[in-house]
Design a protein around this motif. Structure first.
Motif, PDB file in Angstrom:
ATOM      1  N   ARG A  92      21.761  50.211  31.958  1.00  0.00           N
ATOM      2  CA  ARG A  92      20.222  50.467  31.839  1.00  0.00           C
ATOM      3  C   ARG A  92      19.803  50.543  30.592  1.00  0.00           C
ATOM      4  N   TYR A  93      18.575  49.834  30.327  1.00  0.00           N
ATOM      5  CA  TYR A  93      17.830  49.720  29.197  1.00  0.00           C
ATOM      6  C   TYR A  93      16.527  49.979  29.142  1.00  0.00           C
ATOM      7  N   THR A  94      16.041  50.995  28.683  1.00  0.00           N
ATOM      8  CA  THR A  94      14.744  51.503  28.652  1.00  0.00           C
ATOM      9  C   THR A  94      13.921  51.291  27.540  1.00  0.00           C
ATOM     10  N   SER A  95      12.946  50.516  27.217  1.00  0.00           N
ATOM     11  CA  SER A  95      12.154  50.701  25.984  1.00  0.00           C
ATOM     12  C   SER A  95      10.766  51.136  26.250  1.00  0.00           C
ATOM     13  N   PHE A  96      10.335  51.741  25.077  1.00  0.00           N
ATOM     14  CA  PHE A  96       8.874  52.393  25.004  1.00  0.00           C
ATOM     15  C   PHE A  96       8.144  51.537  23.842  1.00  0.00           C
ATOM     16  N   GLU A  97       7.066  50.953  24.378  1.00  0.00           N
ATOM     17  CA  GLU A  97       6.281  50.061  23.529  1.00  0.00           C
ATOM     18  C   GLU A  97       4.857  50.311  23.715  1.00  0.00           C
ATOM     19  N   ALA A  98       4.117  50.402  22.621  1.00  0.00           N
ATOM     20  CA  ALA A  98       2.518  50.681  22.749  1.00  0.00           C
ATOM     21  C   ALA A  98       1.629  49.490  22.746  1.00  0.00           C
ATOM     22  N   PHE A  99       2.151  48.322  22.091  1.00  0.00           N
ATOM     23  CA  PHE A  99       1.284  47.109  21.719  1.00  0.00           C
ATOM     24  C   PHE A  99       2.358  45.876  22.011  1.00  0.00           C
ATOM     25  N   PRO A 100       2.444  45.503  23.285  1.00  0.00           N
ATOM     26  CA  PRO A 100       3.377  44.415  23.842  1.00  0.00           C
ATOM     27  C   PRO A 100       2.753  43.265  23.316  1.00  0.00           C
ATOM     28  N   MET A 101       3.942  42.351  23.019  1.00  0.00           N
ATOM     29  CA  MET A 101       3.672  41.032  22.405  1.00  0.00           C
ATOM     30  C   MET A 101       3.227  40.049  23.748  1.00  0.00           C
ATOM     31  N   THR A 102       2.237  39.265  23.423  1.00  0.00           N
ATOM     32  CA  THR A 102       2.190  38.130  24.259  1.00  0.00           C
ATOM     33  C   THR A 102       3.522  37.415  24.669  1.00  0.00           C
ATOM     34  N   ALA A 103       3.514  36.526  25.787  1.00  0.00           N
ATOM     35  CA  ALA A 103       4.895  35.861  25.965  1.00  0.00           C
ATOM     36  C   ALA A 103       4.832  34.821  24.835  1.00  0.00           C
ATOM     37  N   PRO A 104       3.427  34.019  24.602  1.00  0.00           N
ATOM     38  CA  PRO A 104       3.546  32.918  23.558  1.00  0.00           C
ATOM     39  C   PRO A 104       4.227  33.255  22.324  1.00  0.00           C
ATOM     40  N   ASP A 105       3.614  34.568  21.865  1.00  0.00           N
ATOM     41  CA  ASP A 105       4.063  35.255  20.448  1.00  0.00           C
ATOM     42  C   ASP A 105       5.689  35.436  20.570  1.00  0.00           C
ATOM     43  N   MET A 106       6.163  36.173  21.784  1.00  0.00           N
ATOM     44  CA  MET A 106       7.561  36.353  21.870  1.00  0.00           C
ATOM     45  C   MET A 106       8.361  34.977  21.696  1.00  0.00           C
ATOM     46  N   ALA A 107       8.025  34.082  22.289  1.00  0.00           N
ATOM     47  CA  ALA A 107       8.716  32.856  22.351  1.00  0.00           C
ATOM     48  C   ALA A 107       8.625  32.078  20.895  1.00  0.00           C
ATOM     49  N   ARG A 108       7.685  32.267  20.243  1.00  0.00           N
ATOM     50  CA  ARG A 108       7.587  31.925  18.808  1.00  0.00           C
ATOM     51  C   ARG A 108       8.517  32.584  17.937  1.00  0.00           C
ATOM     52  N   ALA A 109       8.491  33.970  18.032  1.00  0.00           N
ATOM     53  CA  ALA A 109       9.536  34.803  17.378  1.00  0.00           C
ATOM     54  C   ALA A 109      11.061  34.695  17.565  1.00  0.00           C
ATOM     55  N   LEU A 110      11.201  34.647  18.803  1.00  0.00           N
ATOM     56  CA  LEU A 110      12.714  34.445  19.351  1.00  0.00           C
ATOM     57  C   LEU A 110      13.194  33.099  18.772  1.00  0.00           C
ATOM     58  N   ALA A 111      12.459  32.206  18.610  1.00  0.00           N
ATOM     59  CA  ALA A 111      12.904  30.853  18.469  1.00  0.00           C
ATOM     60  C   ALA A 111      13.445  30.884  17.053  1.00  0.00           C
ATOM     61  N   ALA A 112      13.329  31.969  16.132  1.00  0.00           N
ATOM     62  CA  ALA A 112      14.139  32.082  14.817  1.00  0.00           C
ATOM     63  C   ALA A 112      15.718  32.399  15.493  1.00  0.00           C
ATOM     64  N   PHE A 113      16.039  32.454  16.462  1.00  0.00           N
ATOM     65  CA  PHE A 113      17.447  33.033  16.823  1.00  0.00           C
ATOM     66  C   PHE A 113      18.039  32.051  17.973  1.00  0.00           C
ATOM     67  N   PRO A 114      18.306  30.977  17.702  1.00  0.00           N
ATOM     68  CA  PRO A 114      18.719  30.266  18.774  1.00  0.00           C
ATOM     69  C   PRO A 114      20.115  30.194  19.249  1.00  0.00           C
ATOM     70  N   GLU A 115      20.826  30.979  18.786  1.00  0.00           N
ATOM     71  CA  GLU A 115      22.102  31.429  19.163  1.00  0.00           C
ATOM     72  C   GLU A 115      21.810  32.372  20.512  1.00  0.00           C
ATOM     73  N   LEU A 116      20.760  33.128  20.633  1.00  0.00           N
ATOM     74  CA  LEU A 116      20.532  33.857  21.639  1.00  0.00           C
ATOM     75  C   LEU A 116      19.690  33.096  22.765  1.00  0.00           C
ATOM     76  N   ASP A 117      20.179  33.258  24.059  1.00  0.00           N
ATOM     77  CA  ASP A 117      19.364  32.445  25.325  1.00  0.00           C
ATOM     78  C   ASP A 117      18.289  33.423  25.691  1.00  0.00           C
ATOM     79  N   ALA A 118      16.940  32.990  25.263  1.00  0.00           N
ATOM     80  CA  ALA A 118      15.934  33.733  25.463  1.00  0.00           C
ATOM     81  C   ALA A 118      15.213  33.419  26.684  1.00  0.00           C
ATOM     82  N   ARG A 119      15.577  32.736  27.464  1.00  0.00           N
ATOM     83  CA  ARG A 119      14.989  31.961  28.318  1.00  0.00           C
ATOM     84  C   ARG A 119      14.488  32.962  29.652  1.00  0.00           C
ATOM     85  N   GLY A 120      15.492  33.697  29.964  1.00  0.00           N
ATOM     86  CA  GLY A 120      15.194  34.498  31.001  1.00  0.00           C
ATOM     87  C   GLY A 120      14.277  35.566  30.773  1.00  0.00           C
TER      88      GLY A 120
END
Length: 217
Positions: A79-107
């Protein structure tokens, strides 16, 4: 009420910097390596992981810690619970995670774009709780086996690291539970110690000399 989304600037085109706090979301010197050193190794993971293990996090950010965790312990239902006040937009998250191609971020990117904040990813049951930590954490009805304390730097985001919040982290930790954080700020370590953790200062990632870990008796 609609989420207040993160407002970003970009360093070198791929490292997101929170405009509100003037602080990057992950290390300029390999954010994935920092996550593995600080949060996984700092909490003795994946060695401690077992079915039902509960991880809680202050600061969901890009979702990097979640993806690194799932990658490190495939198939273990956690179980993984995270607390976040200012969530990223999906396009910004995709742009950020593109820095880590070894991780499968698609899901993660698919479910984030759908607007879901409670979802299954791999074997993990994930919930991202949106709102002010001073309100959301005291209301949380669970306790964690391990904490990732990954808010922006205490000097730039003091509300996340307030003594009252650190006391709630301690209150929401199981006996034998742990925390890890990149910061070695004295005020943070003292607040966690006052909450009952046995706190240690240990070597940090890269050029950062120290970080903090702790265990609840």
């Amino acid at each position: 009420m609609q989420d207040q989304t993160a407002e970003l600037d970009w360093r070198d085109g791929q490292i997101p910097v929170a405009r509100r706090f003037n602080d990057p979301y992950f290390s300029l010197a390999d954010g994935l390596a920092e996550t593995r050193h600080v949060f996984l190794a700092g909490n003795e993971l994946p060695a401690r992981a077992r079915p039902g293990f509960s991880i809680a996090e202050l600061g969901f950010g890009t979702g990097l810690n979640l993806l690194a965790t799932i990658t490190a312990m495939p198939g273990i239902p956690i179980r993984y619970t995270s607390f976040e006040a200012f969530p990223m937009t999906a396009p910004d998250m995709a742009r950020a995670l593109a820095a880590f191609p070894e991780l499968d971020a698609r899901g993660l990117l698919d479910v984030w774009a759908s607007g879901a904040r409670a979802f299954t990813l791999g074997a993990a049951q994930v919930e991202v709780i949106i709102g002010d930590i001073a309100t959301t954490l005291p209301r949380w009805q669970d306790r964690a086996d391990a904490w990732y304390l990954d808010g922006f730097a205490p000097a730039k985001n003091p509300d996340m690291w307030a003594p009252e919040v650190m006391a709630e982290v301690a209150r929401h930790t199981k006996p034998g539970g742990t925390f890890a954080t990149y910061t070695a700020a004295g005020a943070v370590r003292r607040a966690l110690a006052e909450g009952g953790f046995d706190v240690q200062r240990v070597p940090g990632h890269g050029r950062k000399r120290h970080m903090s870990i702790g265990r609840m008796p």
